[in-house]
Write a protein that holds these residues in place. Structure first.
Motif, PDB file in Angstrom:
ATOM      1  N   UNK A 159     -15.819  62.787 -73.272  1.00 24.92           N
ATOM      2  CA  UNK A 159     -16.673  62.947 -74.448  1.00 24.92           C
ATOM      3  C   UNK A 159     -16.662  61.734 -75.385  1.00 24.92           C
ATOM      4  N   UNK A 160     -15.504  61.097 -75.654  1.00 24.05           N
ATOM      5  CA  UNK A 160     -15.533  59.919 -76.535  1.00 24.05           C
ATOM      6  C   UNK A 160     -16.367  58.755 -75.992  1.00 24.05           C
ATOM      7  N   UNK A 256     -17.901  59.240 -83.943  1.00 22.46           N
ATOM      8  CA  UNK A 256     -16.555  59.020 -84.470  1.00 22.46           C
ATOM      9  C   UNK A 256     -15.491  59.134 -83.384  1.00 22.46           C
ATOM     10  N   UNK A 257     -15.743  59.956 -82.374  1.00 21.75           N
ATOM     11  CA  UNK A 257     -14.761  60.150 -81.310  1.00 21.75           C
ATOM     12  C   UNK A 257     -14.487  58.876 -80.516  1.00 21.75           C
ATOM     13  N   UNK A 274      -9.491  58.530 -91.204  1.00 26.67           N
ATOM     14  CA  UNK A 274      -9.947  59.481 -92.223  1.00 26.67           C
ATOM     15  C   UNK A 274     -11.272  60.149 -91.859  1.00 26.67           C
ATOM     16  N   UNK A 275     -12.307  59.422 -91.395  1.00 27.59           N
ATOM     17  CA  UNK A 275     -13.549  60.104 -91.014  1.00 27.59           C
ATOM     18  C   UNK A 275     -13.348  61.163 -89.926  1.00 27.59           C
ATOM     19  N   UNK A 276     -12.481  60.874 -88.960  1.00 29.04           N
ATOM     20  CA  UNK A 276     -12.177  61.860 -87.918  1.00 29.04           C
ATOM     21  C   UNK A 276     -11.483  63.083 -88.520  1.00 29.04           C
ATOM     22  N   UNK A 332      -9.308  65.462 -77.646  1.00 26.81           N
ATOM     23  CA  UNK A 332      -9.607  65.254 -76.229  1.00 26.81           C
ATOM     24  C   UNK A 332      -9.905  66.560 -75.499  1.00 26.81           C
ATOM     25  N   UNK A 333      -9.549  67.687 -76.108  1.00 26.71           N
ATOM     26  CA  UNK A 333      -9.814  68.983 -75.472  1.00 26.71           C
ATOM     27  C   UNK A 333     -11.255  69.440 -75.651  1.00 26.71           C
TER      28      UNK A 333
END
Length: 346
Positions: A159-160, A256-257, A274-276, A332-333
């Protein structure tokens, strides 16, 4: 399910911290399916006719083998389209291209020997040069989507990487019919697909080496060649339109990921967690200041890293970074497709 008014996603989002993501693999399959509708329907009809003609007759398969031997082609099995198999179309097309000469000779021979419209219909379709050009084109065009699809069927963390990979693939497709300076430094959302001012000349549209060599070798007029390339340009435009419709390139949470990918984590001079934390505040427990401190400390301690796998990269058994690693593992999940779950039903 995903309706904006009464869908399950809308109802659950009101009272929960819901993370919603359509299945990447299913969405890519739909993108390819809709774009193929821009090509003549005879391409799909040929795929279905060939498979149905041989699927239930071992006698016909043996007869075809004689023509395969004559054409010095390996006697591979004819494949059929499967609506529940995302990667089937490319494999079907490639197999037909591989067996083209044997199949064409076989159907022509059956026209005079069998009182059946199916062999005659298939033979007539295969005699049209444009149809073979489109099938050769698809062997190349579908490869881009299927490579993405295969990657995101993986059970590893993807996903990232999703939107970076999608953006690269979209621009790769755009290069086939648009001027490179126009798309090079432009956001996907800002690209106007039907702006003819940025189109390549029709003769320069990229349709793949095999398809290009074929139309150059055939006795086709310039008008017919241009018609083929214009149709393929419509395929490209529809494909990108479908991708833009099914994937929101402005989703900040997914952008963001990318910060937790090894390359991004190591390369950016200024990269805050911080944004995450604000976006996925329900995925961590404990003191936010501890999380920020552990993030900065880990970035300072890792000057370089050869490990590209995100799980192994953050696979630290170190109490000093316990809260940070738990948060990253929770990130990551988040799922990127349903492929892993659906495998349990087949």
């Amino acid at each position: 399910m995903a309706g904006s008014l009464s869908g399950l996603k809308t109802k659950m989002s009101k009272n929960t911290n819901l993370f919603y993501m359509k299945c990447t693999c299913h969405s890519l399959h739909l993108c390819a399916s809709y774009s193929c509708k821009k090509l003549p329907s005879d391409v799909e009809k040929l795929c279905r006719n060939i498979y149905s003609y041989f699927a239930w007759s071992s006698k016909r398969v043996l007869e075809l083998k004689e023509f395969q031997d004559f054409c010095d082609i390996k006697p591979h099995k004819i494949l059929g389209l499967a609506m529940t198999r995302w990667l089937s179309l490319e494999k079907v097309i490639c197999r037909i291209v591989e067996q083209w000469d044997a199949l064409q000779l076989y159907f022509l021979s059956q026209c005079s020997e069998v009182n059946n419209i199916k062999p005659k219909e298939s033979a007539n379709i295969m005699l049209v040069p444009e149809i073979k050009a489109y099938t050769l084109f698809l062997t190349n065009a579908l490869k881009i989507i299927n490579e993405l699809n295969t990657e995101f069927q993986s059970e590893s963390v993807r996903l990232p990487y999703l939107y970076n990979r999608l953006e690269v693939s979209v621009k790769l497709i755009l290069c086939n019919f648009c001027q490179t300076p126009y798309i090079k430094n432009k956001n996907i959302k800002d690209i106007v697909l039907k702006d003819k001012n940025h189109f390549l000349p029709v003769a320069n549209i990229c349709i793949g080496t095999k398809a290009q060599q074929y139309i150059d070798s055939e006795n086709l007029s310039e008008f017919e060649k241009c018609k083929i390339k214009e149709t393929i340009r419509e395929f490209y435009i529809e494909l990108i339109s479908q991708i833009k419709m099914r994937f929101d390139f402005e989703r900040e949470d997914l952008k963001l990921l990318e910060a937790i990918t090894p390359a991004k984590f190591l390369s950016e001079d200024e990269l805050s967690i911080v944004p995450l934390m604000k976006t996925f505040e329900n995925l961590y427990n404990g003191d936010p200041d501890d999380l920020i401190s552990q993030w900065n400390q880990l970035r300072l301690s890792l000057n370089e890293g050869k490990e590209k796998d995100i799980c192994k990269f953050f696979g630290l058994d170190e109490p000093l970074f316990k809260s940070l690693i738990e948060f990253i593992y929770n990130l990551m999940s988040l799922p990127h497709s349903f492929a892993a779950a659906e495998r349990n039903f087949f």
